[in-house]
Design a protein around this motif. Structure first.
Motif, short mmCIF file in Angstrom:
data_model
loop_
_atom_site.label_atom_id
_atom_site.label_comp_id
_atom_site.label_asym_id
_atom_site.label_seq_id
_atom_site.Cartn_x
_atom_site.Cartn_y
_atom_site.Cartn_z
N GLU A 26 -13.49 53.08 -1.63
CA GLU A 26 -13.59 51.63 -1.73
C GLU A 26 -14.43 51.24 -2.96
O GLU A 26 -14.10 50.26 -3.68
CB GLU A 26 -14.21 51.06 -0.46
CG GLU A 26 -13.28 51.15 0.74
CD GLU A 26 -13.93 50.65 2.02
OE1 GLU A 26 -15.16 50.39 1.99
OE2 GLU A 26 -13.23 50.55 3.04
N ALA A 27 -15.52 51.98 -3.23
CA ALA A 27 -16.34 51.69 -4.41
C ALA A 27 -15.53 51.88 -5.68
O ALA A 27 -15.60 51.08 -6.64
CB ALA A 27 -17.57 52.57 -4.43
N GLU A 28 -14.72 52.95 -5.74
CA GLU A 28 -13.89 53.20 -6.90
C GLU A 28 -12.84 52.10 -7.07
O GLU A 28 -12.52 51.68 -8.19
CB GLU A 28 -13.21 54.58 -6.74
CG GLU A 28 -12.45 55.04 -7.96
CD GLU A 28 -13.36 55.30 -9.14
OE1 GLU A 28 -12.88 55.25 -10.28
OE2 GLU A 28 -14.58 55.58 -8.92
N ALA A 29 -12.31 51.64 -5.92
CA ALA A 29 -11.31 50.56 -5.98
C ALA A 29 -11.92 49.28 -6.52
O ALA A 29 -11.31 48.56 -7.31
CB ALA A 29 -10.73 50.33 -4.58
N ILE A 30 -13.16 48.97 -6.10
CA ILE A 30 -13.84 47.76 -6.59
C ILE A 30 -14.04 47.85 -8.09
O ILE A 30 -13.86 46.87 -8.83
CB ILE A 30 -15.17 47.56 -5.85
CG1 ILE A 30 -14.91 47.20 -4.38
CG2 ILE A 30 -16.01 46.48 -6.52
CD1 ILE A 30 -16.15 47.16 -3.52
N LYS A 31 -14.45 49.03 -8.58
CA LYS A 31 -14.64 49.22 -10.02
C LYS A 31 -13.34 48.97 -10.77
O LYS A 31 -13.29 48.31 -11.82
CB LYS A 31 -15.14 50.62 -10.31
CG LYS A 31 -16.57 50.87 -9.89
CD LYS A 31 -16.98 52.31 -10.22
CE LYS A 31 -18.41 52.59 -9.78
NZ LYS A 31 -18.80 53.99 -10.10
N ILE A 32 -12.26 49.49 -10.21
CA ILE A 32 -10.96 49.32 -10.89
C ILE A 32 -10.55 47.85 -10.90
O ILE A 32 -10.08 47.31 -11.92
CB ILE A 32 -9.90 50.19 -10.21
CG1 ILE A 32 -10.23 51.69 -10.41
CG2 ILE A 32 -8.51 49.89 -10.72
CD1 ILE A 32 -9.36 52.64 -9.61
N TYR A 33 -10.76 47.20 -9.75
CA TYR A 33 -10.41 45.77 -9.66
C TYR A 33 -11.26 44.97 -10.66
O TYR A 33 -10.77 44.08 -11.36
CB TYR A 33 -10.66 45.24 -8.25
CG TYR A 33 -9.67 45.75 -7.23
CD1 TYR A 33 -8.32 46.00 -7.58
CD2 TYR A 33 -10.04 45.95 -5.91
CE1 TYR A 33 -7.42 46.46 -6.66
CE2 TYR A 33 -9.14 46.40 -4.97
CZ TYR A 33 -7.83 46.66 -5.36
OH TYR A 33 -6.94 47.09 -4.42
N ALA A 34 -12.56 45.27 -10.73
CA ALA A 34 -13.47 44.52 -11.62
C ALA A 34 -13.08 44.74 -13.08
O ALA A 34 -13.08 43.81 -13.89
CB ALA A 34 -14.90 44.97 -11.39
N ALA A 35 -12.73 45.98 -13.43
CA ALA A 35 -12.34 46.28 -14.81
C ALA A 35 -11.05 45.54 -15.17
O ALA A 35 -10.90 44.97 -16.26
CB ALA A 35 -12.17 47.79 -14.99
N ALA A 36 -10.11 45.58 -14.23
CA ALA A 36 -8.86 44.91 -14.47
C ALA A 36 -9.05 43.39 -14.58
O ALA A 36 -8.47 42.73 -15.43
CB ALA A 36 -7.86 45.24 -13.35
N TYR A 37 -9.87 42.84 -13.70
CA TYR A 37 -10.13 41.39 -13.72
C TYR A 37 -10.84 40.99 -15.01
O TYR A 37 -10.59 39.92 -15.58
CB TYR A 37 -10.96 41.02 -12.50
CG TYR A 37 -11.18 39.51 -12.37
CD1 TYR A 37 -10.13 38.69 -11.88
CD2 TYR A 37 -12.37 38.92 -12.75
CE1 TYR A 37 -10.33 37.32 -11.76
CE2 TYR A 37 -12.56 37.53 -12.65
CZ TYR A 37 -11.53 36.74 -12.13
OH TYR A 37 -11.71 35.40 -12.03
N GLY A 38 -11.74 41.85 -15.52
CA GLY A 38 -12.48 41.55 -16.74
C GLY A 38 -11.57 41.51 -17.95
O GLY A 38 -11.80 40.77 -18.89
N LYS A 39 -10.55 42.28 -17.97
CA LYS A 39 -9.62 42.32 -19.09
C LYS A 39 -8.72 41.09 -19.09
O LYS A 39 -8.34 40.58 -20.15
CB LYS A 39 -8.76 43.58 -19.03
CG LYS A 39 -9.55 44.85 -19.35
CD LYS A 39 -8.64 46.06 -19.31
CE LYS A 39 -9.42 47.33 -19.63
NZ LYS A 39 -8.54 48.54 -19.59
N ASP A 40 -8.33 40.63 -17.88
CA ASP A 40 -7.39 39.50 -17.83
C ASP A 40 -7.67 38.68 -16.58
O ASP A 40 -7.06 38.91 -15.52
CB ASP A 40 -5.95 40.02 -17.82
CG ASP A 40 -4.96 38.86 -17.97
OD1 ASP A 40 -5.41 37.73 -18.07
OD2 ASP A 40 -3.75 39.18 -17.97
N PRO A 41 -8.65 37.75 -16.66
CA PRO A 41 -9.03 36.97 -15.44
C PRO A 41 -7.82 36.15 -14.96
O PRO A 41 -7.70 35.90 -13.77
CB PRO A 41 -10.14 36.04 -15.97
CG PRO A 41 -10.68 36.68 -17.22
CD PRO A 41 -9.52 37.44 -17.81
#
Length: 253
Positions: free
Chosen positions: A238-253
């Motif tokens: 779940e922590a890894e998934a949050i990191k991926i989601y945050a990275a993806a969201y940061g690139k294209d909100p």
């Protein structure tokens, strides 16, 4: 001429007959007693060819020196705990003093008759010292048959030595029960086996309970460790998934 011919023919036959009356052979498996007019004079204990005066002056009595087996008759005895049993003993004996043997019992049949009386008396006294459970039992460590055999051999041997023969061993060939006692004896033996079976079942149940408890404890430990490991893996995921989601969201909100 006829007289000389008859003498030539008759003399060898006379010598052969005389030799047969005078000489005799003793086998290594026997004793020979030389009697003179029925009275014993000497004993021959070795095998070979020997001479004596012709019968009826001197005669040869032969005694077997090998081990003899005597099977006593089946006799009813009473044990220490007042139980009637049928016992058939047997005895192994041999001639030890040929001259005394011949003077006292004369033959093997005479020795067996004397032995039968002594054996019956001594066996009755001995069996009266043992309980039935010491003679007939399903537990080998409780049986006293070997001790009974040793005592019987010693007692009977002391009694027959005066008759010129020695008893080497006495054992019980058979132990049986009168018809009236067999049912109760078999019931007791069945009860003993059932008691042993119950004890084995109880011990088996106890051991099974221990094994089951140990297995349940190991099961609980394994499941608990597995649950902790699963939670840890799930948390990391779940922590890894949050990191991926945050990275993806940061690139294209």
């Amino acid at each position: 001429m006829s007289y000389k011919n008859g003498l030539k023919i008759g003399l060898p036959f006379s010598l052969i007959i005389l030799a047969m009356l005078v000489f005799f052979q003793v086998d290594v498996t026997e004793y020979a007693i030389i009697t003179e007019f029925g009275a014993p004079k000497r004993v021959i204990s070795e095998g070979g060819l020997f001479a004596k005066l012709p019968d009826p002056i001197q005669s040869v009595i032969r005694l077997d020196r090998r081990m003899q087996l005597f099977n006593a008759t089946e006799t009813e005895y009473l044990t220490k705990d007042k139980k009637n049993i049928l016992v058939q003993p047997y005895a192994v004996w041999s001639v030890s003093d040929p001259l005394q043997f011949y003077k006292s019992v004369k033959t093997q049949e005479g020795a067996n008759l004397r032995l039968a009386d002594i054996l019956t008396s001594e066996m009755g006294a001995l069996l009266g010292r043992y309980e039935l459970s010491e003679l007939v039992t399903t537990q080998a460590e409780r049986t006293m048959l070997s001790q009974l055999s040793i005592e019987a051999t010693r007692l009977v041997a002391d009694k027959v030595v005066a008759y010129g023969y020695s008893v080497k061993d006495i054992r019980l060939k058979m132990i049986n029960f009168p018809e009236a006692n067999r049912k109760s004896v078999f019931q007791r033996m069945r009860a003993e086996r059932q008691q042993i079976a119950r004890q084995l079942r109880s011990e088996g149940t106890e051991e099974a309970t221990k094994i089951r408890a140990t297995a349940d404890a190991e099961k609980t430990t394994i499941l608990s460790a597995s649950a902790r490991e699963a939670e840890k893996i799930r948390g990391n995921g779940e922590a890894e998934a949050i990191k991926i989601y945050a990275a993806a969201y940061g690139k294209d909100p």
